[in-house]
Design a protein around this motif. Structure first.
Motif, short mmCIF file in Angstrom:
data_model
loop_
_atom_site.label_atom_id
_atom_site.label_comp_id
_atom_site.label_asym_id
_atom_site.label_seq_id
_atom_site.Cartn_x
_atom_site.Cartn_y
_atom_site.Cartn_z
N TYR A 10 0.66 -1.17 -0.04
CA TYR A 10 0.07 0.03 0.14
C TYR A 10 0.97 1.19 0.10
O TYR A 10 0.63 2.15 -0.77
N ARG A 11 1.73 1.28 1.00
CA ARG A 11 2.67 2.55 0.95
C ARG A 11 4.17 2.04 0.77
O ARG A 11 4.70 0.82 1.35
N GLY A 12 4.93 2.80 0.05
CA GLY A 12 6.48 2.64 0.05
C GLY A 12 7.16 3.68 -0.60
O GLY A 12 6.58 4.73 -1.08
N VAL A 13 8.49 3.43 -0.43
CA VAL A 13 9.45 4.43 -1.11
C VAL A 13 9.90 3.72 -2.37
O VAL A 13 10.54 2.60 -2.33
N CYS A 14 10.26 4.43 -3.22
CA CYS A 14 11.11 4.36 -4.64
C CYS A 14 12.36 5.09 -4.56
O CYS A 14 12.19 6.38 -4.43
N ALA A 64 16.85 -2.99 2.10
CA ALA A 64 15.99 -2.55 0.68
C ALA A 64 15.15 -3.91 0.64
O ALA A 64 15.63 -4.72 1.07
N ASN A 65 13.95 -3.76 0.28
CA ASN A 65 13.10 -4.99 0.20
C ASN A 65 13.15 -5.62 -1.37
O ASN A 65 12.88 -6.77 -1.54
N HIS A 66 13.39 -4.43 -2.34
CA HIS A 66 13.14 -4.95 -3.71
C HIS A 66 14.08 -4.13 -4.54
O HIS A 66 14.32 -2.95 -4.29
N THR A 67 14.57 -4.74 -5.56
CA THR A 67 15.13 -3.98 -6.77
C THR A 67 14.02 -4.18 -7.95
O THR A 67 13.65 -5.33 -8.25
N HIS A 68 14.01 -3.04 -8.75
CA HIS A 68 13.18 -3.19 -9.99
C HIS A 68 14.01 -2.51 -11.24
O HIS A 68 14.49 -1.22 -11.16
N ASN A 69 14.24 -3.27 -12.27
CA ASN A 69 14.74 -3.02 -13.47
C ASN A 69 13.86 -2.45 -14.08
O ASN A 69 13.06 -2.78 -14.95
N ILE A 70 13.48 -0.83 -14.31
CA ILE A 70 12.71 -0.15 -15.08
C ILE A 70 12.91 -0.32 -16.37
O ILE A 70 11.79 -0.22 -17.06
N CYS A 71 14.03 -0.71 -16.84
CA CYS A 71 13.89 -0.88 -18.40
C CYS A 71 13.38 -2.22 -19.09
O CYS A 71 13.29 -2.41 -20.15
N ASN A 72 13.03 -2.96 -17.82
CA ASN A 72 11.99 -4.17 -18.33
C ASN A 72 10.76 -3.66 -18.81
O ASN A 72 9.89 -4.30 -19.25
N ASP A 73 10.50 -2.20 -18.38
CA ASP A 73 8.93 -1.91 -18.72
C ASP A 73 9.01 -0.82 -19.63
O ASP A 73 8.13 0.00 -19.79
N THR A 74 10.17 -0.67 -20.60
CA THR A 74 10.06 0.25 -21.67
C THR A 74 8.80 0.46 -22.48
O THR A 74 8.57 1.24 -23.10
N ILE A 75 8.24 -0.99 -22.93
CA ILE A 75 7.16 -0.86 -23.72
C ILE A 75 5.96 -0.17 -22.92
O ILE A 75 5.33 0.48 -23.71
N LEU A 100 5.32 3.77 -12.60
CA LEU A 100 4.95 2.38 -12.36
C LEU A 100 5.51 1.69 -11.00
O LEU A 100 5.77 0.54 -10.94
N SER A 101 5.06 2.66 -9.95
CA SER A 101 5.42 1.98 -8.72
C SER A 101 4.62 0.77 -8.24
O SER A 101 3.34 0.69 -8.59
N PRO A 102 5.26 0.14 -7.59
CA PRO A 102 4.31 -1.16 -6.96
C PRO A 102 3.47 -0.85 -5.95
O PRO A 102 2.81 -1.70 -5.47
N TYR A 103 3.41 0.35 -5.41
CA TYR A 103 2.74 0.73 -4.27
C TYR A 103 1.41 1.79 -4.84
O TYR A 103 1.50 2.32 -5.86
N ILE A 104 0.53 1.80 -3.87
CA ILE A 104 -0.78 2.66 -4.29
C ILE A 104 -0.33 3.99 -3.89
O ILE A 104 -0.53 5.08 -4.47
N LEU A 223 -3.01 11.43 -14.05
CA LEU A 223 -1.61 11.94 -13.78
C LEU A 223 -0.54 10.93 -14.18
O LEU A 223 0.45 11.24 -14.85
N ILE A 224 -0.60 9.66 -13.92
CA ILE A 224 0.04 8.43 -14.02
C ILE A 224 0.25 8.63 -15.73
O ILE A 224 1.16 8.14 -16.26
#
Length: 545
Positions: A10-14, A64-75, A100-104, A223-224
């Motif tokens: 629900y809540r998180g930091v990027c 840190a809880n996760h790492t996210h390679n944003i370049c996998n979401d280029t499409i 593209l955040s995993p959090y709300i 906005l997103i």
């Protein structure tokens, strides 16, 4: 969130962090979140094909809880991999991380911020709850004057983009109509809208500082989409700074700016923000501590622990509907003349020093510290012969060669502050077994009034300083510099300029005093920090109005 199990979704930091030195910044910020403020909020580190498995493991190990390679979401954001590498390894990583955040509910921060308070209460800050978006302000710098009626300043370029993207012409709605509606419903007093309605007001070059922002995606679906659309080609303003609030306008969704004007660390330093939740109109409450520092210079450019500390801070000043902003360009970016300043809160320099220490010490090889101290002991044993046969410059080069990767230099003027920081944050039996304890001989320095040039990397499982480091202190006493002539203007690697008087260094309080006393910056002599460190600091020169 409805229960504990979905809290981290629900809540998180990027945080955006590429390889190399950016990881050091990320580790220092994670350390603040986990070990200073003891928050268990979920943290995702975002990158673009920049982190490997070892980097991932290190980040997770530090909290840190996760790492996210944003370049996998280029499409998803409409870019080729090549284009994404150019855009998402820079400012726009934050924009994509937010979109593209995993959090709300997401807080995005630059990895070089220094936190002075736990920022996560802002998720419950009423203007954020009401609007779903919280932004922070930048310094107020006025736009240049128009050369001709057709010349476009920053204000004009923003207006044109909003009209185009909102298709106001097709809707037969004027931007002035939008401005009146926004002002009627705006609690954050956006200066931009006042300028739309009154062309006699000055335009500004900066509106938003994007080092921290909060978005609730459930309240901002448009906005997103707008951010994703804007990422590939956005070029308005400096980096990603202005993309968020302008995209909120284009999306016709609400947002809030912090209630205070942008502040600074010291009179003329980097950007500091006061805590929006500390704004209490109609009361006599005065905020005690700022929220955070946008701290790139103090973390990434400083190589000596304690360098560039400041001891005053501007008063928090709200931005009200009728506030006339002062053009800081006319004050060389300084605040005290028009905001007034007060003493720096004690926790600010303590936490800045801690962040500096975490950032600087992580680049050293721990295992080399004892070996370096042993080598320096050999130098100490032959110190009399060395002092007679080599110049101080040669000596310092020799010491630097030995201690390049395992020693941390400490700024003389900050010795007392550093000692307090060490006692407060690092001499802790629970902290020591995991990360090691500080054994920097700061208490010895204060007791004997010695000012060494370097201390060996203060990480060990022993709290007391080693004998070798005590010998190092004595050795450095033997290095004698030629006295600097009286009346010389000098500076080291920091911005502080000193006047040599009675063999002491007397600092100028500001640039205006320097100029009014008749001095010329062309006559300032740049000398080694080690020489600055070896001299006594006298009283600062009086401020001239």
């Amino acid at each position: 969130p409805t229960n504990e199990s979905n809290k981290h979704n629900y809540r998180g930091v990027c945080l955006c962090s590429g390889g190399g030195t950016m990881i050091l910044d990320a580790l220092a910020l994670i350390d603040q979140i986990r070990r200073v403020f003891h928050s268990d909020i979920s943290i995702t580190i975002v990158h673009c094909n920049e982190l490997d498995r070892e980097d991932h493991n290190k980040l997770v190990r530090y909290g840190a809880n996760h790492t996210h390679n944003i370049c996998n979401d280029t499409i998803a954001i409409g870019m080729s991999t090549e284009r994404a590498h150019n855009r998402l390894r820079s400012w726009y990583c934050k924009t994509a991380a937010l979109a593209l955040s995993p959090y709300i509910q997401t807080m995005v921060m630059d990895v070089d911020v220094v936190l002075f308070k736990d920022p996560f209460h802002l998720f419950d800050y009423q203007p954020f709850v009401d609007t779903g978006a919280l932004y922070f302000r930048d310094r107020a710098y006025r736009s240049r004057n128009r050369v001709s009626p057709a010349d476009k300043i920053f204000q004009d370029r923003i207006e044109e983009l909003i009209i185009k993207e909102m298709q106001l012409d097709k809707l037969n709605i004027s931007l002035e109509d939008v401005a009146r509606s926004r002002i009627a419903n705006d609690v954050s007093h956006t200066v931009f809208w006042r300028n739309v309605l009154n062309r006699d007001l000055p335009g500004y070059e900066n509106y938003q500082d994007s080092s921290m922002l909060l978005i609730d995606a459930s309240k901002h679906p448009q906005l997103i989409k707008t951010l994703i659309k804007m990422i590939p080609d956005w070029s308005l303003g400096y980096g990603d700074k202005e993309i968020y609030w302008i995209s909120s306008i284009i999306s016709n969704e609400s947002y809030a700016f912090e209630p205070f004007q942008c502040s600074s660390y010291g009179d003329c330093g980097l950007i500091v923000h006061w805590d929006p939740a500390d704004y209490r109109p109609g009361t006599n409450y005065t905020p005690q501590s700022p929220l955070y520092l946008n701290g790139e210079w103090y973390l990434e450019k400083v190589s000596i622990l304690g360098h560039e500390l400041e001891y005053e801070i501007p008063h928090p000043v709200p931005l009200l509907a009728d506030t006339q902003l002062t053009d800081l360009a006319g004050y060389r970016g300084c605040h005290c003349k028009h905001m007034g300043c007060r003493d720096m809160p004690d926790n600010v320099n303590q936490l800045l020093l801690r962040a500096q220490y975490e950032r600087l010490s992580r680049s050293f090889g721990r295992k080399d510290a004892i070996e370096s101290a042993n080598k320096l002991t050999v130098l100490f044993n032959s110190s009399k012969q060395l002092v007679e046969t080599i110049t101080p410059d040669v000596y310092f080069d020799l010491v630097s060669t030995i201690t390049d990767y395992s020693c941390l230099r400490i700024w003389k003027n900050a010795t007392e502050e550093i000692s307090r920081m060490v006692q407060r944050y690092y001499i802790d039996e629970n902290y020591c077994p995991k990360l090691g304890c500080v054994y920097s001989p700061i208490t010895l320095i204060e007791a004997h009034r010695l000012q060494p040039v370097v201390f060996c990397d203060p990480i060990s499982f022993a709290i007391r300083p080693s004998t070798n480091l005590t010998l190092l202190e004595s050795f450095i006493q033997l290095v004698i510099e030629k006295p600097i002539p009286e009346g010389t203007l000098v500076k080291g690697s920091s911005r502080q300029v000193y006047l040599v008087r009675d063999h002491q260094l007397h600092g100028f309080p500001d640039a205006d005093t320097f100029i009014k006393m008749g001095y010329d910056f062309n006559n300032v002599v740049v000398i080694r920090d080690e020489i600055i460190n070896s001299m006594r600091i006298g009283d600062p020169l009086p401020h001239l109005n």
